[in-house]
Write an enzyme that holds these catalytic residues in place. Structure first.
Site, PDB file in Angstrom:
ATOM      1  N   ASP A  33    -106.082  92.767 -32.800  1.00  0.00           N
ATOM      2  CA  ASP A  33    -107.394  92.141 -32.649  1.00  0.00           C
ATOM      3  C   ASP A  33    -107.805  91.489 -33.969  1.00  0.00           C
ATOM      4  OD1 ASP A  33    -109.897  91.541 -31.385  1.00  0.00           O
ATOM      5  OD2 ASP A  33    -110.781  93.233 -32.448  1.00  0.00           O
TER       6      ASP A  33
ATOM      7  N   TYR B 210    -108.316 101.565 -28.421  1.00  0.00           N
ATOM      8  CA  TYR B 210    -109.197 100.965 -27.410  1.00  0.00           C
ATOM      9  C   TYR B 210    -109.356 101.863 -26.187  1.00  0.00           C
ATOM     10  CZ  TYR B 210    -109.939  96.231 -29.294  1.00  0.00           C
ATOM     11  OH  TYR B 210    -110.346  95.153 -30.024  1.00  0.00           O
TER      12      TYR B 210
ATOM     13  N   LYS C 178     -99.691 101.061 -39.859  1.00  0.00           N
ATOM     14  CA  LYS C 178    -100.042 101.777 -41.086  1.00  0.00           C
ATOM     15  C   LYS C 178     -99.265 103.087 -41.092  1.00  0.00           C
ATOM     16  CE  LYS C 178    -103.248 101.437 -43.737  1.00  0.00           C
ATOM     17  NZ  LYS C 178    -103.235 101.088 -45.194  1.00  0.00           N
TER      18      LYS C 178
ATOM     19  N   ASP D  62    -102.629  96.129 -43.738  1.00  0.00           N
ATOM     20  CA  ASP D  62    -103.467  95.539 -44.789  1.00  0.00           C
ATOM     21  C   ASP D  62    -102.690  94.470 -45.548  1.00  0.00           C
ATOM     22  OD1 ASP D  62    -101.825  97.556 -45.772  1.00  0.00           O
ATOM     23  OD2 ASP D  62    -103.279  98.309 -47.231  1.00  0.00           O
TER      24      ASP D  62
ATOM     25  N   ASP E  74    -107.525  87.132 -35.092  1.00  0.00           N
ATOM     26  CA  ASP E  74    -108.668  86.317 -35.522  1.00  0.00           C
ATOM     27  C   ASP E  74    -108.346  85.636 -36.848  1.00  0.00           C
ATOM     28  OD1 ASP E  74    -110.308  87.033 -33.375  1.00  0.00           O
ATOM     29  OD2 ASP E  74    -112.063  87.282 -34.653  1.00  0.00           O
TER      30      ASP E  74
HETATM   31  C1  IPM Z   1    -110.465  89.850 -28.156  1.00  0.00           C
HETATM   32  C2  IPM Z   1    -111.893  90.297 -28.189  1.00  0.00           C
HETATM   33  C3  IPM Z   1    -112.026  91.564 -27.355  1.00  0.00           C
HETATM   34  C4  IPM Z   1    -111.189  92.645 -28.005  1.00  0.00           C
HETATM   35  C5  IPM Z   1    -113.464  92.036 -27.132  1.00  0.00           C
HETATM   36  C6  IPM Z   1    -114.339  90.955 -26.531  1.00  0.00           C
HETATM   37  C7  IPM Z   1    -113.513  93.277 -26.293  1.00  0.00           C
HETATM   38  O1  IPM Z   1    -112.313  90.469 -29.510  1.00  0.00           O
HETATM   39  O2  IPM Z   1    -109.936  89.596 -27.050  1.00  0.00           O
HETATM   40  O3  IPM Z   1    -109.857  89.720 -29.228  1.00  0.00           O
HETATM   41  O4  IPM Z   1    -111.643  93.339 -28.924  1.00  0.00           O
HETATM   42  O5  IPM Z   1    -110.044  92.809 -27.577  1.00  0.00           O
HETATM   43 MG    MG Z   2    -110.889  89.860 -30.975  1.00  0.00          MG
END
Ligand code: IPM
Ligand code: MG
Length: 367
Positions: free
Chosen positions: A249, A141, A192, A225, A253
């Protein structure tokens, strides 16, 4: 003494869900449970529209000065074609970087009342309680060099750098081990190492730290993975997962969706001790700005409300008030009150403010 909270509601559904949090803050202040002074600022596309940048310097300064920051969400199609340097997400990333919020805690907790909302089978997710500890200020990042250039042969090249140093790895692993002590004493460290040197260093440093200082913690290393696969195969094998910025990230999710809806998941981003036990911190729902439902009063405010609860807990040590709020959320879910994202047959469908109303009622009943 009054504590300063900076609210940055952001874009899309951000302001809608934040309205419900503000009602709860006012209620708690009026009850004498808290003494918060709230100020508000712009971040993301809404800041760009006013200031031409996704985070104004004055807002950044306010965030540095606040006792805690509560953020809604950033981004939306309106700003998709902006230059990379002023995209809404840059505002959020600037906050994380300048406040040095290196530790991002993303709990994935399945509420009993919602276990059936998961796309996975009930017995696989019922009772699930995972904490993902994501490194937030390093890795690909922020790594240098980065950019898009044109090569001599006329081809364009996009470049990003995955980079971690020992101290960055050690400080995030410490957070994970310390949390694991208060939970199931089990940590999975995810990278990884089979293809990336930064992953190999990650693995070695985490193991070294465990052996030197956290002998009681069971540590396992897992490739990212495989971790993604294991999260949907048998998520209850996990207690604490510690991983880098990009894998965190993705995996958060995935873990969030195990719980039934992204609309339920809070997060806390915490920095190092800056003296006197004070740490900078920002709290935000894991979900995004959800442009598809923005402005319709449909969004689920619970992830943002639970993020405020994490603020009470982690920034201010107000464990009783945080418990009360978490319990009120459980009450409302047990009453069968649902926003669209977690709707089930036989439940009562409400909008964003309807969920806020129900929650305030549940708080009244508990106060
Ligand atoms: C998160 C989001 C952010 C990230 C984006 C909005 C920059 O997806 O907080 O998970 O990638 O960190
Ligand atoms: Mg995210």
């Amino acid at each position: 003494m009054s504590k300063k909270i900076l609210i940055l509601a952001g874009d899309g559904i951000g302001p809608e869900v934040m309205t419900e949090v503000k009602r709860i803050i006012s209620w708690m202040n009026a009850r004498g449970l808290t003494d918060f002074t709230v100020s508000e600022g712009l971040v993301g596309g809404s800041a760009y529209d006013v200031h031409g940048v996704p985070l104004a310097d004055e807002t950044m300064a306010e965030a540095m000065d606040a006792d805690a920051v509560l953020l809604g969400a950033v981004g939306g199609p309106k700003w998709d074609s902006l230059d990379f340097s002023v995209k809404p997400e840059r505002g959020l990333l600037r906050l994380r970087k300048e406040m040095e919020l290196f530790a991002n805690l993303r709990p994935a907790l399945v509420f009993d009342a919602l276990a059936e909302a998961s796309s996975l089978k009930l017995d696989i997710v019922k009772g699930l309680d995972i904490m993902i500890v994501r490194e937030l200020t390093g890795g690909v990042y922020f790594g240098q060099p980065r950019g898009i250039t044109t090569l001599e042969n006329g081809e364009r090249q996009g470049l990003n750098t995955q980079v971690y140093t020992t101290s960055e790895i050690v400080r995030i692993a410490e957070v994970a081990f310390d949390l694991a002590y208060k939970r199931g004493k089990k940590v999975h460290s995810v990278e990884k190492a089979n293809v990336m040197e930064s992953g190999l260093l990650w693995r070695e440093e985490v193991q070294k730290l465990r052996d030197a200082r956290y002998g009681d913690i069971a540590l396992e290393h897992m490739y990212a993975d495989n971790c993604a696969m294991q999260l949907v195969r048998n998520p209850k094998q996990f207690d604490v997962i510690v991983t880098d910025n990009l894998f965190g990230d993705l995996l958060s999710d995935c873990a969030a969706m195990l719980t039934g809806s992204l609309g339920m998941l809070p997060s806390a981003s915490i920095g190092a001790d800056i003296g006197g036990g004070k740490r900078r911190a920002m709290y935000e729902p894991v979900h995004g700005s959800a442009p598809d439902i923005a402005g319709q009063g449909k969004a689920n405010p619970l992830a943002c409300i639970l993020s405020y609860s994490m603020m009470l807990r982690y920034s201010f040590g107000m464990l009783d008030v945080a418990d009360m709020l978490d319990n009120a959320v459980q009450d409302v879910l047990n009453q069968g009150i649902r926003t669209g994202d977690i709707m089930q047959a036989g439940a009562t469908l409400v909008g964003t403010s309807g969920m806020g109303d129900a929650l305030l009622k549940a708080l009244e009943a508990r106060a």
